[in-house]
Design an enzyme around this catalytic site. Structure first.
Site, PDB file in Angstrom:
ATOM      1  N   LYS A  34       0.845  -1.205   0.000  1.00  0.00           N
ATOM      2  CA  LYS A  34       0.000   0.000   0.000  1.00  0.00           C
ATOM      3  C   LYS A  34       0.875   1.248   0.000  1.00  0.00           C
ATOM      4  CE  LYS A  34      -0.303  -0.228   5.070  1.00  0.00           C
ATOM      5  NZ  LYS A  34      -1.085  -0.707   6.208  1.00  0.00           N
ATOM      6  N   TYR A 256      15.945  30.645   8.951  1.00  0.00           N
ATOM      7  CA  TYR A 256      14.798  31.318   9.556  1.00  0.00           C
ATOM      8  C   TYR A 256      14.866  31.276  11.076  1.00  0.00           C
ATOM      9  CZ  TYR A 256      12.329  31.122   5.049  1.00  0.00           C
ATOM     10  OH  TYR A 256      11.954  31.265   3.744  1.00  0.00           O
TER      11      TYR A 256
END
Ligand SMILES: *Cc1c(COP(=O)(O)O)cnc(C)c1O
Length: 363
Positions: A34, A256
């Site tokens: 999956k 940042y």
């Protein structure tokens, strides 16, 4: 190819599948592929596993099965979600086995199968403690005759799923196999494809007498527990390149929010990978890379598409050098478990995120 991508070793996948055959000692591993084979590429993985002798696959939903069928994969596929009502027309006649956990959906499936003159295989999904999908064991005596009376459905198997298999003493772990066996005792012999264990339960030898098991994460070489060695080989490596190297002075801040101020004159490498490419921002100032066989630390906030590393201690590093963010390079390794622990998550989530965003190179 863009420098940031995953490298998938298909030989490792074959090795791991064969390893499960040994570990399971007679019961059949049904590889779970999956989520695009946990980010490894479902079609390539299915082709590899077919060549290695896999006789069945498991996916989550019908669309995943259809992608395999369109790629020419003819091996039977178990669909662990089953077909939702809107998926029934697509699902019929594709040699799929659909999980069944709702009588309403089963009636609809049966009606549409009858109209199309096909027999549809189903596996009864039993909730023994996961609290997710499935009939409760005490519902089985009532549900079973109704399902068996649906002429176009064939009940070929039954399954359940463990909630906490890595903890053998947990009361739920103790209860689930017993509840599953009890539920199975109501089922006819023809309901023969019986399975419970995913990788964690396989590792802990839960009900080894069942004929099938559903290994997922282990197929990709990742152990179900951080400090358990099952002899598996990781198939995915996350690589990129240093695209810029520059010297910055002591006191300079990086990225940042200025979370890092350089404590020494430093050489900073910029790598074009970030949280949009599967490197969680939670790894800020925790991520690592391997460059020229040496571990280098991330410095500063992980950006959307870029991350900085301290290359000061690798004086021969150059722009263009490969950096490994997960996997092995030379003598060093950053395991999926190590990276996941640093990010407060599990390897499953990391490799799905990498797989969903990164181009793949097969080796
Ligand atoms: C995902 C899944 C598996 C595979 O689990 P792993 O822990 O990756 O081995 C097996 N069964 C079900 C029902 C699943 O949802």
């Amino acid at each position: 190819m863009y420098p940031t991508h995953s490298v998938i070793c298909l030989d490792a996948i074959t090795h791991n599948f064969l390893r499960f055959k040994t570990l399971l000692n007679g019961s059949v591993p049904v590889p779970v592929i999956k989520s695009d084979a946990y980010g490894h590429g479902a079609v390539k993985v299915a082709q590899t596993l077919e060549a290695a002798g896999a006789t069945r696959f498991a996916v989550f939903r019908v669309e995943e099965a259809m992608i395999l069928r369109e790629a020419g994969i003819s091996t039977p596929i178990w669909v662990l979600l089953g077909a939702l009502p809107e998926e029934i027309p697509t699902a019929l006649g594709q040699n799929l086995t659909l999980a069944c956990w709702s009588l309403d959906i089963a009636r609809e499936l049966n009606a549409q199968a009858a109209k199309r003159h096909v027999l549809q295989n189903i596996h009864l999904k039993i909730d023994t403690g996961m609290g997710r999908l499935g009939f409760l064991p005490e519902q089985i005596p009532d549900v079973l005759p109704q399902l068996l009376a649906m002429d176009n459905l064939r009940l070929t198997g039954a399954f359940s799923h463990m909630a906490k298999a890595d903890d053998p003493l947990h009361p739920v772990t103790v209860r689930q196999p017993a509840a599953f066996l009890k539920a199975l005792s109501f089922l006819p012999q023809s309901c023969a494809e019986r399975h419970l264990s995913a990788t964690p339960a396989i590792a802990r030898h839960v009900l080894p007498e069942l004929p099938f098991a559903r290994p997922g994460i282990g197929i990709y070489g990742i152990s179900p527990e951080k400090d358990l060695d099952l002899g598996l080989r990781p198939a995915m490596t996350l690589v990129s390149k240093i695209i810029s190297l520059k010297d910055l002075p002591k006191g300079y801040t990086i990225s940042y929010n200025c979370t890092v101020q350089l404590q020494r004159d430093s050489r900073i490498g910029v790598v074009p990978i970030g949280y949009s490419s599967g490197l969680p921002r939670a790894l800020t100032n925790r991520a690592k890379g391997i460059v020229r066989g040496k571990i280098v630390p991330n410095l500063g906030t992980i950006c959307m598409d870029m991350t900085m590393f301290d290359l000061t201690d690798v004086p021969d590093a150059q722009a263009g050098d490969e950096i490994v963010l997960m996997g092995r390079q030379g003598e060093q390794e950053i395991s999926a478990w190590e990276l996941a622990s640093l990010a407060n998550t599990i390897p499953y989530e990391l490799i799905c995120a990498i797989g969903a965003t990164q181009p793949r190179e097969y080796r």
